[in-house]
Design a protein around this motif. Structure first.
Motif: not given
Lengths: 433, 433, 433, 433
Positions: D4-17, D23-29
């Motif tokens: 539940s505390k895990l973060k992705l090694s680098e923030e991921k993003v989805f391009k959203d109009p 922005h996603v940083r959490d592994r769970v998400i």
């Protein structure tokens, strides 16, 4: 608590049409914005005479300065924060340098600097180091803090990463002015994905670099810059207004040298005319003052000064033609002669203006104008110079493009008074250009 | 060909951030834009002191005037064209009235009109009818054409449909300023679907009306207007700057009446001070001129004039508190007394400012400020007054909302000099408001 | 009145996020939009599998078709109207061709065309000429009208100007899709000044050209196109989904050839598999139908078909690596061998995908893919080919850029089951690419 | 480290109009987004049949779900972070609930729920608690974590502040859908200053509240919502498509009850028809499946089913008239009778549809639909209910507005076949409505 660490009790914002909001948390920044020297930037337009071409471009350097600050703040607080290559001690320094980088700009800088041999960067230094409100605020944040801020702006600061944030080929200064000038003029060029650039910017020892995955956003920025230069900044109508402005200043200086008796004494100009400008004199100059004189000078007896001022006030600008000063110098001499015969002083009424731009350049050590190239950061940590990776950027890289135009008062040349024979000859030459 | 029918050889456009482009085809319009009286509008801001609050709001009335023209042009050329209720002969008249409707505005109109009892509408009439470039252009288009244009703007023209295009509760003037002011301030209010409004607008004998199917677009416009008034136009910080501006003018007038010897003689103000303004004097006034004086007056010996001018130039504005002049008049008297004891002239340093707005009103014959209601056009041809159809509009209809604020110089009251006892008392009252 | 001349009693509009409104006045256009063949385009996405990468890209070809129509309508009605080079008789023809130009697209066209050797342009012709509602509407407008519309779309129509409006390097088709795809994906590339392009477009005998003064807008369009191709259309994740989609179709076709007994009989695919597609069969295909099968096929016994379908439905796509098919063909053979040893059929699980684009090209007579160059129109009437005038365009002109990627199922290769030794070897090769 | 505390090694993003980037940083998400149940939301449109009216409205619930997540992430990470009233332990819980709040939506939810007595909220609970990929991911984050997420969505979670983020009159759900639906439809309503709302939102014990200074932004949001309901969500054309859709489902259910033999067996519908829906069955439903059947059913022998399906596929919708079921019930009976005589089953071809909305409500304890009011937070800490402070909101507060329409197949009633006498009578009644 130390003044340099003080935070406002609640974050303050400025509503900004380009960045939505400009966020201020630091007491020092808040106090700097409140100084009279910074407020003075409200009275100096960002784009000089451009509003004669693009009527929306009436925005001031105050606007732009807040924008540059905001971009640097985001880079530092959102992207650099916590990265080992970034020294958090440089945070406030960077923010102050961003906010103040244009502080020394005077009214219609471009023309004033040319005619009176001023240098706005020099005045930025003087304002930061001199007896000013800005200096007092900075000094409260640290004895040598004003000096450090001045060095960052002067590009002599030792930490080149900090310098690169506001002075490089892809810095916060350029990012803001492209977006802002596009917004206020209303042109569709000048848009690039600043969100993405701010996501891929990374601190490195000598400068900020951009993750390789953001290359296309960087390309897009370079293209926007290219388009803004040729579509907006070098627009021939804007340059026409600037030609007139420059000639007004020349004329006033010349008249003063000739002991001409002005109805409206140009007291704000004396030290300019005599190269004895003090910092205090300089800070009193702004575009209201200049336009006050131009309006008054419409009623001077000197016909050239009065005519040029009326042209500027009423936007009765010079017409222009394509002109190649290299190949067409004979035509120019011929026109000069004819203008004189027609009673038009060619020093004021026949003007060649040249604009040139270098869209991007890689590093050419030892050359006149050394430019820091833009680097892309590969996943391996390797840095690659932009123009080696991008075909489009390579295409414009290192290529200086120049545009020459010949300006003249069409209305006078096409009027039915004066030496019609000579005017006919002038017209036939101008129409053949 | 008749001058009034002349078309430019090719359509000209102005790049406009709000309407994308402003299109000009008519020779008369082109020539009007080129007059010195119209160009003067570049030197008068659309929103007075609002740029102290929203730094983007530096746009001029020149901008807005082109915008109103463009909206009327679209209504006439795209929507009214060919409809039997529309008399095509009124086309040029409508366009000219739209372009020139704000021509008489002076610098910081609101404050100037209040202090010097001027009326910009009167000056618009004078400029159109007087010995001006604008008048010359209009006269070329028809002997009585200037008079007709002036009548449209004065709302006395017989064809009420033409009048309603620029003077009604939903006219081109308001449509443009809401969109434009929202754009330049950067606020998100102020957006409404102008495309849709222009699609549903229809000519009727007495005024332009809107197809019933566009009711929600009309509602949205009314709400935008409401929000812009309270969020932007009546912003307390803007009003603070205006309070100071007004007090500067008052002070200068008073000093002049008292034979005060100005270092910088207010020659541009003489006729204002003495109620002998000529049209020529008026046309020489613009915001550069005013700001020139304010800057110079910072060095006047009169402490009030000098202090107020510095405040205005450096954006060192008055603080404000909520205030109810009806219920709190005793507090006001008390504060006045204490201000005097503290050495602060309450006439200049303790100011109640009230703003009020009536978001929409239906027709109330005989009342002071008669307003033409907005009508919706049913498919049957029947007209329905807006507030009877729309719950939301009904909710604000006819309800005047007023906001009162008390302005004072917080810095002086919280400073450590002067009668500290009295200042403490003042502070405790102000903090209790 | 003739059907082809009929106007709707009142203009109808479609609210469009890209062009604000799409305006319809012609009865024929209204009736075409109402046909079942045109409505079918709502069930085919404009950008195929792109929504797996850019989640906003869920818009259909119906959207785009209306947009192309609207652009052509504006060109014809606002800009060409009244110019001698434009034949008003071609108006309706041009509008219909614009509206219908993509009519023959099937579901996920790109993959379907590749696997089943279909050609959407051929089907567009068939729908227009066949026994369809579209054909009936067109025929009412003129006996040979369907044929003429079909010819315009097929680029064989004699009036090349009409053809160029929807088929050239700067046509209404491309203008709409760049703007639209940028809007729905949300990327900031893809914006260019369409208003300006539409202002400077001019009819000439053989094609539409652009006034020289609009050159920078044309450059901007070319750059937008370039960026959209590399940033959106060729995005490696989108191509991964397309690789899987293509492989599903291959597998189903192969299984059918092998008399595999499907639980869900692919009745809609029979004529595809057997190259006997009728127009009726074709018109029944849309993306709902295809996705219905993919969902059902997740439960087929064939492990490859079932796995690929689940990947597609659940967006469990293939990973990719850079790959140079020219230099690395040995590595490819080696990987194929190892994949087989690991139990992964390389025909389905090891896929090279190549995308290439030619940003702009001048005219190269006789070459495979002749392209009509873009011409700029000088004030003298002279035409100049774009790449000779623009440095930037010249830089990318005629240069084909290709990108190769190798796709594979990372999850299977990194899983802990199967021949771990082999998988380790595969991984070490893939990681070295 | 705990999952539940895990973060992705680098923030991921989805391009959203709408929000530029998600922005996603959490592994769970990240893992939740990858589940098949969440990916299924790509196949369910956000706005059901609205794309028949606004062709841009083809966006899916996948889009919207990411948007709600992003808004809650910003509230929590940018605004609540570090405030004493906010319990940081609720961060992941809030993010998951935001992301998953619409998980249980089926195809065309509105109609399906009505006809088959389903409840998407119940299915959201089942998906989160059942044997699903989503449940597995949540369970890894904590044994009782699925249950807590389910409770937040069900509004039964003890911490009402968390609940209020996604379920209140001004929550992340509504903020996202108003902005998103406005963006995709292209309407200009629906815009409000979300940046400002997110700046003034504050955590309080029972719910999120808004700083008083943001009141106008809240008003603007309420007005946007009002306009979106009446201009978009309740658009009569959208409702026409929904009427047809509902009637198709009714007819199919009825035919199944009557042992009608379908050519295309409705296997996906069996459990719906028989009220025996399992979670697995439910998850197999999406809009592709439904549209597959509708397309196939066009060829069923039952004329009503086949006609309605063709209408839906080809957008041949019902016409509508204003109707007041209270006053006009006699007319309705009369029309029913006439429809029967004309051979049109009124159960399917004469439909009253009513939409109603309550724009905002204050708290009415004990009433059917209790609503949590919106509170404004004064500087003193005091909370004030919105409608007491805002005239505009007060105007619409608690007022339910209802719109009734009568739908019927205009084409059949105006056709030249059948009982013309009866049809004439029907027409004369309909035209009088």
């Amino acid at each position: 608590m130390e003044y340099s660490k003080l935070k406002l009790s609640e974050e303050k914002v400025f509503k900004d049409p380009v960045h939505r909001y400009v966020h201020v948390r630091d007491r020092v920044i808040w106090d700097l914005i409140d100084t009279k020297e910074f407020q003075r930037l409200r009275r100096i337009r960002q784009l000089g005479t451009t509003y004669f071409t693009f009527h929306g471009a009436e925005h001031s350097r105050f606007n732009h300065s807040l924008g540059v600050y905001e971009i640097v703040r985001r880079i530092i607080d959102d992207d650099f924060h916590g990265r080992p290559e970034w020294n958090e001690d440089n945070r406030l320094l960077s923010l102050c340098a961003a906010l103040l980088h244009d502080l020394g700009h005077g009214p219609f800088s471009h023309s004033f600097e040319k005619v009176f041999h001023l240098d706005h960067e020099e005045y930025t230094q003087k304002i930061i180091m001199g007896n000013t409100e800005v200096n007092k605020v900075l000094e409260k944040a640290g004895k040598d803090f004003p000096k450090r801020v001045a060095e960052v702006i002067a590009k002599t600061y030792e930490d080149k990463l900090v310098v690169s944030l506001i002075s490089s080929q892809l810095d916060a200064d350029r990012m803001d002015y492209l977006l802002r000038d596009a917004y206020f003029t209303g042109v569709s060029y000048g848009h690039f994905d600043i969100e993405r650039l701010l996501r891929v910017i990374r601190p490195r020892e000598d400068q900020a670099v951009f993750k390789y995955s953001g290359m296309h956003a960087v390309e897009d920025y370079i293209m926007s810059r290219y388009q803004m230069y040729w579509q907006v900044y070098f627009h021939p109508v804007t340059r026409s207004a600037e030609v007139i402005l420059t000639k007004i200043l020349h004329r006033a200086k010349e008249l003063h040298a000739d002991y001409y008796s002005f109805k409206q004494h140009p007291i704000h100009f004396y030290s300019l005319f005599e190269d004895e400008m003090t910092l205090d004199d300089y800070l009193k100059l702004d575009e209201n003052i200049i336009l006050y004189y131009f309006q008054m000078w419409q009623e001077e007896e000197d016909p050239i000064l009065s005519d040029l001022c009326s042209r500027f006030m009423d936007r009765n600008l010079f017409q222009y033609a394509e002109f190649d000063p290299g190949r067409q110098f004979k035509i120019h001499s011929q026109l000069e002669k004819l203008f004189r015969e027609a009673g038009l002083d060619p020093d004021y009424y026949l003007v060649v203006d040249s604009s040139s731009d270098l869209g991007y350049d890689f590093y050419r050590p030892g050359e006149e104008e050394e430019r820091l190239p833009i680097y892309l950061l590969k996943q391996t940590g390797e840095l690659r110079e932009l123009s080696r990776e991008s075909d489009i950027v390579d295409a414009i890289s290192g290529k200086k493009r120049t545009d020459h135009k010949l300006y003249y008062p069409e209305d006078l040349i096409y009027s039915d008074s004066g030496n019609l024979e000579v005017k006919r000859e002038i017209r036939s030459i101008l129409e053949s250009l």
